[in-house]
Scaffold this active site. Structure first.
Site, PDB file in Angstrom:
ATOM      1  N   LYS A 165       0.848  -1.189   0.000  1.00  0.00           N
ATOM      2  CA  LYS A 165       0.000   0.000   0.000  1.00  0.00           C
ATOM      3  C   LYS A 165       0.882   1.237   0.000  1.00  0.00           C
ATOM      4  CE  LYS A 165      -4.457   0.962   0.190  1.00  0.00           C
ATOM      5  NZ  LYS A 165      -5.542   0.122  -0.349  1.00  0.00           N
ATOM      6  N   TYR A 302     -25.412  -1.154  -7.860  1.00  0.00           N
ATOM      7  CA  TYR A 302     -25.711  -2.591  -8.046  1.00  0.00           C
ATOM      8  C   TYR A 302     -26.746  -3.082  -7.036  1.00  0.00           C
ATOM      9  CZ  TYR A 302     -21.862  -2.573 -11.326  1.00  0.00           C
ATOM     10  OH  TYR A 302     -21.062  -2.287 -12.403  1.00  0.00           O
ATOM     11  N   ARG A 305     -30.026  -1.937  -8.403  1.00  0.00           N
ATOM     12  CA  ARG A 305     -30.367  -2.718  -9.595  1.00  0.00           C
ATOM     13  C   ARG A 305     -30.917  -4.093  -9.212  1.00  0.00           C
ATOM     14  NH1 ARG A 305     -25.804  -3.585 -14.122  1.00  0.00           N
ATOM     15  NH2 ARG A 305     -25.863  -1.329 -14.274  1.00  0.00           N
ATOM     16  N   SER A 422      -8.046  -5.812 -10.983  1.00  0.00           N
ATOM     17  CA  SER A 422      -6.675  -5.329 -11.202  1.00  0.00           C
ATOM     18  C   SER A 422      -5.786  -6.484 -11.674  1.00  0.00           C
ATOM     19  CB  SER A 422      -6.093  -4.763  -9.908  1.00  0.00           C
ATOM     20  OG  SER A 422      -6.453  -3.421  -9.764  1.00  0.00           O
TER      21      SER A 422
HETATM   22  P1  NAD Z   1     -13.007   7.695  -2.835  1.00  0.00           P
HETATM   23  O1  NAD Z   1     -12.004   8.738  -2.537  1.00  0.00           O
HETATM   24  O2  NAD Z   1     -13.422   7.479  -4.229  1.00  0.00           O
HETATM   25  O3  NAD Z   1     -14.349   7.918  -1.990  1.00  0.00           O
HETATM   26  C1  NAD Z   1     -14.379   8.044  -0.614  1.00  0.00           C
HETATM   27  C2  NAD Z   1     -15.602   8.882  -0.294  1.00  0.00           C
HETATM   28  O4  NAD Z   1     -15.799   8.851   1.102  1.00  0.00           O
HETATM   29  C3  NAD Z   1     -15.457  10.340  -0.718  1.00  0.00           C
HETATM   30  O5  NAD Z   1     -16.611  10.736  -1.410  1.00  0.00           O
HETATM   31  C4  NAD Z   1     -15.272  11.079   0.596  1.00  0.00           C
HETATM   32  O6  NAD Z   1     -15.790  12.384   0.555  1.00  0.00           O
HETATM   33  C5  NAD Z   1     -16.066  10.191   1.541  1.00  0.00           C
HETATM   34  N1  NAD Z   1     -15.662  10.285   2.931  1.00  0.00           N
HETATM   35  C6  NAD Z   1     -14.432  10.445   3.450  1.00  0.00           C
HETATM   36  N2  NAD Z   1     -14.483  10.478   4.793  1.00  0.00           N
HETATM   37  C7  NAD Z   1     -15.782  10.333   5.125  1.00  0.00           C
HETATM   38  C8  NAD Z   1     -16.479  10.281   6.340  1.00  0.00           C
HETATM   39  N3  NAD Z   1     -15.847  10.382   7.498  1.00  0.00           N
HETATM   40  N4  NAD Z   1     -17.820  10.119   6.301  1.00  0.00           N
HETATM   41  C9  NAD Z   1     -18.476  10.007   5.140  1.00  0.00           C
HETATM   42  N5  NAD Z   1     -17.861  10.046   3.951  1.00  0.00           N
HETATM   43  C10 NAD Z   1     -16.532  10.203   3.931  1.00  0.00           C
HETATM   44  O7  NAD Z   1     -12.411   6.359  -2.185  1.00  0.00           O
HETATM   45  P2  NAD Z   1     -12.804   4.872  -2.553  1.00  0.00           P
HETATM   46  O8  NAD Z   1     -11.855   4.399  -3.585  1.00  0.00           O
HETATM   47  O9  NAD Z   1     -14.262   4.757  -2.758  1.00  0.00           O
HETATM   48  O10 NAD Z   1     -12.387   4.125  -1.193  1.00  0.00           O
HETATM   49  C11 NAD Z   1     -13.255   4.097  -0.076  1.00  0.00           C
HETATM   50  C12 NAD Z   1     -12.811   2.989   0.856  1.00  0.00           C
HETATM   51  O11 NAD Z   1     -12.811   1.748   0.150  1.00  0.00           O
HETATM   52  C13 NAD Z   1     -11.396   3.140   1.409  1.00  0.00           C
HETATM   53  O12 NAD Z   1     -11.335   2.585   2.704  1.00  0.00           O
HETATM   54  C14 NAD Z   1     -10.560   2.289   0.474  1.00  0.00           C
HETATM   55  O13 NAD Z   1      -9.360   1.849   1.066  1.00  0.00           O
HETATM   56  C15 NAD Z   1     -11.532   1.142   0.233  1.00  0.00           C
HETATM   57  N6  NAD Z   1     -11.278   0.388  -0.995  1.00  0.00           N
HETATM   58  C16 NAD Z   1     -11.220   1.005  -2.206  1.00  0.00           C
HETATM   59  C17 NAD Z   1     -10.994   0.237  -3.347  1.00  0.00           C
HETATM   60  C18 NAD Z   1     -10.985   0.838  -4.723  1.00  0.00           C
HETATM   61  O14 NAD Z   1     -10.875   0.073  -5.700  1.00  0.00           O
HETATM   62  N7  NAD Z   1     -11.107   2.130  -4.893  1.00  0.00           N
HETATM   63  C19 NAD Z   1     -10.805  -1.154  -3.230  1.00  0.00           C
HETATM   64  C20 NAD Z   1     -10.890  -1.729  -1.967  1.00  0.00           C
HETATM   65  C21 NAD Z   1     -11.124  -0.959  -0.856  1.00  0.00           C
END
Ligand code: NAD
Length: 538
Positions: A165, A302, A305, A422
């Protein structure tokens, strides 16, 4: 004497295996980790360590027994135990953690030193894999914890990667596009120079605050510098735009995976009965999502949907509620136009906190870690917690939720859709050809010939034409096969297979609703087997 003893142990092992008996655990959980079980806000890395140790304690003896029972094994029990203990010790640490501090020039001429990290937790499979996060609260603890989770996640869904990470301690909203590009390219270069990225070493992807745009800059930087002689240079990151070697379906993969993950449990009356849902299936189920970003938005699409109703969305600046249902796509457009989810037509603006505890069937934390803790787990008013974020639930909260018969579908399984796709993207980049390009036409022709043969056989048998009806679904499959179809079916297969495995483990170890332990057990078992087969040390 020794060989008599080991042969007795082996016979005992065979008997235990025959009866599938999980045996007494020996693994000692370190004292400072034991305390995590009760903490309100544990350190993230220690929290992941706690989950690992709990699983390790349950399976250590079984792992030793299976090493001894392996065909051709010449290990003594002492040696097998030493090996398992050694592998566990290795998994308690991150193999490598790089701290990066580099300067960039801001648009107004000021200089700023940017702080970042890349952690590689385990390299038992190569490359290591894990996203890059941009957030102002990024620190070493967070990045190492997320790297650990990546190891367990990849193993849980059988994606053959190690775990890594990265994080940059910046609030991306405070930088111009040009500044973000300079920061990202410089970070990519710094990581490449130190061996922290490379198509066969370590392959990042998007996470919070980053997207395909940043991945595109990284791929370009790498392929024009350190990777300029490498024909596979673009496989250095995944989550890229399609025209940069990306894959169809990656952007929505985590949300889609979340759907498939929950789908298995919500359609199974064994689980719905356990949590007290009226009936299995999605229809009419209500859900609230925290974090309307990449994961939360696509998951909501989803879920809706499939027949569920989104009754609340929580964001950083507050939430919205509508018991009649919120259309995720329309909300997405609204936020694009106004910059906030608030003021969405038909919905009521709410304080985010309040909404987190509203009654619903499924709560989807899809923002940050440590949001369900000992201090608020009693207040949750849902039947299922579908973890989209990494590490949203602390160990103490996990126990409270289990005692309240709330099913937690755990992060390391439930949000693994992103890393799964990925993996497909990485394979596509190495193959330099999109999925289906060589086979679509061949398969279409073959299917048509099969239908034609069936028609001819029926005519021969009945002496007259028997019309063969192609269903719309078959017709669509034959005519519109696309890379996305292949990716989506591969993703569904991966999630369903992992869910099956987790359920088997939960049953074998009598874990009840504790799917997290089941997922960790499944994952750690595979990692230990890999290390054992490859040899742990020189
Ligand atoms: P992102 O940046 O696209 O979206 C995160 C959203 O959460 C944003 O809209 C932000 O404004 C909001 N946010 C942040 N803090 C907040 C809070 N305290 N309360 C409410 N909303 C809040 O990020 P993402 O890619 O959707 O990732 C979100 C989570 O999912 C993270 O923990 C990340 O590690 C995990 N994750 C992401 C992926 C991926 O493919 N993007 C894969 C696995 C896990």
């Amino acid at each position: 004497m020794t060989s008599l003893f080991s042969s007795q142990v082996r016979s005992l092992v065979q008997i235990l295996k025959m009866f599938n008996v999980p045996s007494r655990s020996q693994h000692v959980i370190p004292d400072h980790i034991k305390e995590i079980a009760d903490e309100v806000s544990p350190k993230f890395f220690e929290m992941v360590s706690y989950f690992f140790h709990s699983a390790a304690a349950k399976i250590e003896e079984n792992l030793i027994h299976s090493m001894l029972a392996q065909k051709g094994s010449k290990l003594t029990e002492k040696q097998a135990k030493a090996r398992v203990t050694g592998i566990f010790a290795l998994l308690q640490k991150c193999l490598y953690v790089g701290e990066f501090n580099f300067p960039i020039r801001r648009d107004d001429g000021r200089y700023e030193v940017i702080e970042g990290y890349r952690a590689q937790h385990s390299m038992h499979r190569l490359p290591a894999k894990g996203g890059i996060r941009y957030a102002s609260d990024v620190d070493r603890d967070e990045v190492t914890a997320l790297a650990c989770l990546m190891t367990y996640k990849c193993s849980c869904v059988q994606v053959p990667f190690g775990g890594a990470k990265a994080g940059l301690k910046i609030d991306p909203t405070q930088y111009s596009l040009g500044e973000l590009e300079r920061i990202t390219r410089r970070f990519a270069l710094e990581m490449a120079k130190k061996g922290f990225i490379g198509p066969g070493i370590d392959v990042p992807a998007p996470d919070m605050g980053t997207s395909e745009r940043e991945m595109s800059w990284i791929a370009d930087t790498y392929s024009k510098t350190i990777g300029y002689k490498d024909i596979n240079a673009h496989a250095v990151v995944t989550g890229k735009p399609i025209n940069q070697g990306g894959i169809n379906g990656r952007a929505q993969a985590t949300g889609r995976g979340l759907f498939h993950g929950v789908d298995v449990f919500i359609k199974n009356s064994y689980w719905t009965d356990k949590v007290g849902l009226a009936e299995p299936g999605w229809k009419g189920k209500t859900f609230i999502v925290q974090g309307f970003g990449n994961v939360g938005f696509h998951a909501a699409r989803y879920f809706v949907r499939a027949g569920a109703k989104c009754i609340g969305v929580i964001e950083v600046d507050g939430g919205i509620e509508n018991p009649e249902g919120i259309d995720p796509m329309a909300l997405f457009e609204h936020r694009k136009a106004t910059g906030s989810i608030k003021g969405f037509e038909g919905s009521t603006d709410m304080e985010g906190d309040e909404l987190f505890y509203k009654e619903c069937d499924i709560l989807v934390p899809a923002a940050k870690q440590l949001v369900i803790t000992k201090s608020n787990a009693e207040k949750l008013n849902c039947k299922i917690v579908a973890e989209g974020a990494n590490g949203p639930t602390t160990p103490a909260a996990d126990t409270i939720l289990q005692n309240r018969n709330i099913l937690v579908v755990p992060d390391l399984f439930n949000n693994a859709g992103g890393v799964t796709v990925s993996f497909f993207e990485w394979l596509k980049d190495l193959n330099h050809v999109s999925f289906g390009r060589l086979t679509f036409k061949y398969e279409e022709d073959t299917s048509k010939l099969i239908l034609q043969s069936v028609a001819e056989s029926l005519k021969q048998h009945f002496g007259e034409d028997v019309p063969i009806h192609k269903s719309d679904e078959l017709d669509a499959k034959l005519q519109c096969a696309s890379e996305k179809d292949i990716v989506n079916s591969g993703l569904q297969f991966t999630m369903e297979r992992a869910a099956m495995n987790i359920q088997e483990v939960a049953k074998k170890y009598e874990l009840g609703l504790d799917l997290r332990s089941a997922a960790y057990i499944s994952s750690v078992t595979k990692i230990v087997e890999t290390y054992n087969d490859a040899g742990l040390a020189f």
